[in-house]
Design a protein around this motif. Structure first.
Motif, PDB file in Angstrom:
ATOM      1  N   ALA A   1      -4.208  -2.093  -5.581  1.00  3.75           N
ATOM      2  CA  ALA A   1      -3.759  -0.768  -6.021  1.00  3.75           C
ATOM      3  C   ALA A   1      -2.318  -0.773  -6.496  1.00  3.75           C
ATOM      4  O   ALA A   1      -1.834   0.227  -7.028  1.00  3.75           O
ATOM      5  CB  ALA A   1      -3.916   0.243  -4.877  1.00  3.75           C
TER       6      ALA A   1
ATOM      7  N   GLY B   1      -8.559  -2.149 -12.660  1.00  4.60           N
ATOM      8  CA  GLY B   1      -8.684  -1.568 -11.335  1.00  4.60           C
ATOM      9  C   GLY B   1      -9.035  -0.093 -11.391  1.00  4.60           C
ATOM     10  O   GLY B   1      -9.902   0.399 -10.651  1.00  4.60           O
TER      11      GLY B   1
ATOM     12  N   LEU C   1     -12.524   1.602 -10.084  1.00  2.07           N
ATOM     13  CA  LEU C   1     -12.395   2.666  -9.090  1.00  2.07           C
ATOM     14  C   LEU C   1     -13.166   3.908  -9.535  1.00  2.07           C
ATOM     15  O   LEU C   1     -13.816   4.586  -8.731  1.00  2.07           O
ATOM     16  CB  LEU C   1     -10.915   2.988  -8.880  1.00  2.07           C
ATOM     17  CG  LEU C   1     -10.538   4.003  -7.804  1.00  2.07           C
ATOM     18  CD1 LEU C   1     -11.125   3.621  -6.458  1.00  2.07           C
ATOM     19  CD2 LEU C   1      -9.017   4.096  -7.709  1.00  2.07           C
TER      20      LEU C   1
ATOM     21  N   VAL D   1     -15.475   3.851  -1.758  1.00  2.00           N
ATOM     22  CA  VAL D   1     -14.118   3.306  -1.804  1.00  2.00           C
ATOM     23  C   VAL D   1     -13.639   3.111  -0.367  1.00  2.00           C
ATOM     24  O   VAL D   1     -13.597   4.070   0.411  1.00  2.00           O
ATOM     25  CB  VAL D   1     -13.148   4.238  -2.556  1.00  2.00           C
ATOM     26  CG1 VAL D   1     -11.752   3.620  -2.593  1.00  2.00           C
ATOM     27  CG2 VAL D   1     -13.648   4.521  -3.964  1.00  2.00           C
TER      28      VAL D   1
ATOM     29  N   TYR E   1     -10.429   2.067   1.644  1.00  2.00           N
ATOM     30  CA  TYR E   1      -9.032   1.983   1.234  1.00  2.00           C
ATOM     31  C   TYR E   1      -8.079   1.881   2.417  1.00  2.00           C
ATOM     32  O   TYR E   1      -8.396   2.239   3.551  1.00  2.00           O
ATOM     33  CB  TYR E   1      -8.652   3.181   0.362  1.00  2.00           C
ATOM     34  CG  TYR E   1      -8.680   4.531   1.052  1.00  2.00           C
ATOM     35  CD1 TYR E   1      -7.517   5.134   1.503  1.00  2.00           C
ATOM     36  CD2 TYR E   1      -9.884   5.215   1.231  1.00  2.00           C
ATOM     37  CE1 TYR E   1      -7.535   6.369   2.128  1.00  2.00           C
ATOM     38  CE2 TYR E   1      -9.915   6.456   1.859  1.00  2.00           C
ATOM     39  CZ  TYR E   1      -8.738   7.026   2.296  1.00  2.00           C
ATOM     40  OH  TYR E   1      -8.772   8.256   2.930  1.00  2.00           O
TER      41      TYR E   1
ATOM     42  N   VAL F   1      -2.178   2.504   0.070  1.00  3.60           N
ATOM     43  CA  VAL F   1      -2.602   2.933  -1.267  1.00  3.60           C
ATOM     44  C   VAL F   1      -1.796   4.174  -1.638  1.00  3.60           C
ATOM     45  O   VAL F   1      -1.754   5.159  -0.896  1.00  3.60           O
ATOM     46  CB  VAL F   1      -4.109   3.229  -1.291  1.00  3.60           C
ATOM     47  CG1 VAL F   1      -4.515   3.893  -2.605  1.00  3.60           C
ATOM     48  CG2 VAL F   1      -4.894   1.933  -1.091  1.00  3.60           C
TER      49      VAL F   1
ATOM     50  N   LEU G   1     -10.104  -1.089  -1.868  1.00  9.44           N
ATOM     51  CA  LEU G   1      -8.822  -0.782  -2.493  1.00  9.44           C
ATOM     52  C   LEU G   1      -7.688  -1.125  -1.544  1.00  9.44           C
ATOM     53  O   LEU G   1      -7.607  -0.590  -0.431  1.00  9.44           O
ATOM     54  CB  LEU G   1      -8.788   0.703  -2.863  1.00  9.44           C
ATOM     55  CG  LEU G   1      -7.665   1.191  -3.755  1.00  9.44           C
ATOM     56  CD1 LEU G   1      -7.704   0.518  -5.119  1.00  9.44           C
ATOM     57  CD2 LEU G   1      -7.743   2.705  -3.912  1.00  9.44           C
TER      58      LEU G   1
END
Length: 253
Positions: free
Chosen positions: A17, A29, A33, A39, A41, A45, A93
Motif C-alpha cells: 500500500a 495495486g 484492490l 481485503v 489489511y 495502511v 494489503l
C-alpha cells in the motif's frame, strides 16, 4: 517469479500500500484492490486507500501494533488460505512493501504450500517515503555509497544484530521497528565504532498527515525519543545524509 492470476479460481495478491499517502500506491495495486472480493489489511495502511476497494468487498483488519496483534501471523496465513479456498479474490494489503519487513515471505510460503495462486505487487517502503517526505537522500556520492535496511525487532524480541557491519562508514542505516530498543541500538553502534556525533533522525509516519521528524545524533537519539515521547511506527535513520535534510515539511517537528 509468481504466476499470473487466473480470473476464475480463488487467489491472493499481496499488495504493497506504500508508506501512507494514498497517492503512493501503485496503479496495479489500486486496480487489484478495486477488483477484490475480500481485503485483509494492516494497521499501517494509509487513510483513503481502503476507499479504492469495492463497496461490497469484505474487509478484515489484522493489524499489528507494538505489544498487540489482532491475529497471530499463523492465523492470518490460515485466513488468507480459507478465503481463497472459498473462491474469493483476496487482496492482502500491507503498509509499505510486502517483502520489506512485511512478513510477505511467510504468507507466500503458506499460500504456495496450500496450492493457492498468489501474486506480489511491490509498494513504496517506509524508508523511501521518509526520504521523499523530508528531502534527504538515502545514498549520495559524497556521503553514503550504500544503504542498509534492518529490523530492530527480531522474532525472539532480541536486538542482537551484526553491529560491526552496521557501523561501517559511508553508508546510511535505516532501522525499522527499533524505537523500543533505541538505547541498545545507540550504545552497540557506538561500541562498534560509529561516532556518537553521526547525524540521526526519528521519522514518525512519513507521508501521513501527522508525519513528524525529530533530529539529533546517534548519541543523543535515545534522549530525543524520550523528550518527544516518540512511539512506533517510527523509523530510525542514521548517517551523514540526514544532515542534508531540507527544512521540515508541514507537520515536522
Amino acid at each position: 517469479m509468481t504466476a499470473p492470476l487466473s480470473p476464475s479460481a480463488g487467489r491472493v495478491a499481496l499488495v504493497g500500500a506504500g508508506p501512507g499517502d494514498a497517492e503512493l500506491i501503485t496503479l496495479k495495486g489500486a486496480r487489484l484492490l478495486g477488483q477484490a472480493d475480500a481485503v485483509v489489511y494492516d494497521n499501517l495502511v494509509g487513510q483513503g486507500i481502503l476507499e479504492l476497494a469495492r463497496p461490497d468487498a469484505e474487509r478484515v483488519f489484522v493489524g499489528k501494533k507494538a505489544g498487540h496483534h489482532t491475529l497471530p501471523q499463523e492465523d492470518i496465513c490460515r485466513l488468507l488460505v480459507n478465503l481463497a479456498r472459498a473462491g474469493k479474490f483476496v487482496v492482502r494489503l500491507k503498509g509499505g512493501d510486502p517483502f520489506v519487513f512485511g512478513r510477505g515471505g511467510e504468507e507466500i510460503e503458506a499460500l504456495q504450500a496450500a496450492g493457492i495462486p498468489v501474486e506480489i505487487v511491490p509498494g513504496v517502503t517506509a524508508a523511501l517515503g521518509a526520504a521523499a517526505a523530508f528531502g534527504f537522500p538515502l545514498t549520495h556520492r559524497d556521503h553514503a555509497q550504500s544503504c542498509v535496511f534492518v529490523t530492530g525487532h527480531l522474532k525472539d524480541h532480541s536486538v542482537e544484530l551484526d553491529w560491526p557491519a552496521l557501523a561501517r562508514p559511508g553508508q546510511t542505516l535505516v532501522i525499522y521497528m527499533g524505537v523500543t530498543g533505541l538505547d541498545i541500538i545507540s550504545a552497540r553502534l557506538q561500541a562498534a565504532g560509529l561516532p556518537g556525533g553521526t547525524p540521526a533522525a526519528l521519522v514518525y509516519r512519513a507521508t501521513w498527515p501527522n508525519q513528524k521528524i525529530h533530529r539529533g545524533t546517534l548519541a543523543t537519539l535515545p534522549a530525543v525519543a524520550r523528550d518527544n515521547q516518540v512511539k512506533p511506527p517510527t523509523l530510525i535513520v542514521i548517517g551523514s545524509v540526514v544532515g542534508l535534510m531540507r527544512e521540515p515539511a508541514a507537520g515536522a517537528a
